[in-house]
Design a protein around this motif. Structure first.
Motif, short mmCIF file in Angstrom:
data_model
loop_
_atom_site.label_atom_id
_atom_site.label_comp_id
_atom_site.label_asym_id
_atom_site.label_seq_id
_atom_site.Cartn_x
_atom_site.Cartn_y
_atom_site.Cartn_z
N ASN A 81 -5.72 -36.72 -32.34
CA ASN A 81 -4.99 -35.85 -33.26
C ASN A 81 -3.84 -36.58 -33.96
O ASN A 81 -3.32 -36.10 -34.95
N ARG A 82 -3.46 -37.75 -33.47
CA ARG A 82 -2.38 -38.52 -34.09
C ARG A 82 -2.91 -39.71 -34.89
O ARG A 82 -2.14 -40.51 -35.39
N ILE B 185 3.00 -43.16 -36.02
CA ILE B 185 4.16 -42.49 -35.45
C ILE B 185 5.31 -42.60 -36.45
O ILE B 185 5.62 -43.69 -36.92
N LEU C 109 -5.68 -39.56 -28.09
CA LEU C 109 -4.72 -39.53 -29.19
C LEU C 109 -5.39 -39.32 -30.54
O LEU C 109 -4.83 -39.70 -31.58
#
Length: 132
Positions: A56-57, A66, A54
């Protein structure tokens, strides 16, 4: 399903999009932020796996972020953001099994050899020396 929701922090802001007069007054957009490194819920190996899958987030600090602005309700957006985060983390921890290639069957080997013989026969017929 994994539940580490007590470690998630929420930030709210004004949401772009529909909402009428409500859009200028109420902060309905929700950003769920979770610090992977400071988590007490996962082991170090699991944290490394989450970071790799994860990355890239995540921001520079190592927080998973998020956003949700799907509905006009802040509570609903908070639930949606939490569900998205839980789903992403569970998917990142899933380890797929390694495929073992199966051996060729006897019939497939025979078919291949028959095909090769047929092609060689056809090519032999094309040879100029055969016509004389």
């Amino acid at each position: 399903m994994i539940d580490f929701s007590q470690e998630i922090k929420y930030k709210t802001s004004r949401s772009p999009g529909k909402g009428g007069q409500n859009v200028n007054k109420v902060e309905t957009k929700v950003e769920a932020v979770w610090n992977v490194e400071n988590s007490l819920f996962f082991t170090n190996e699991e944290k490394i796996c989450i970071k790799n899958k994860l990355s890239n987030r995540m921001n520079k600090i190592g927080e998973l972020c998020i956003n949700s602005s799907e509905t006009r309700s802040q509570i609903e957006n908070k639930k949606i953001a939490t569900q998205k985060m839980l789903q992403l983390v569970t998917q990142s921890l899933y380890k797929s099994t390694i495929r073992k290639p199966s051996e060729r069957t006897r019939s497939s080997i025979e078919k291949r050899l028959m095909f090769k013989k047929k092609l060689s026969y056809i090519k032999r017929l094309r040879n100029k020396n055969n016509w004389e």
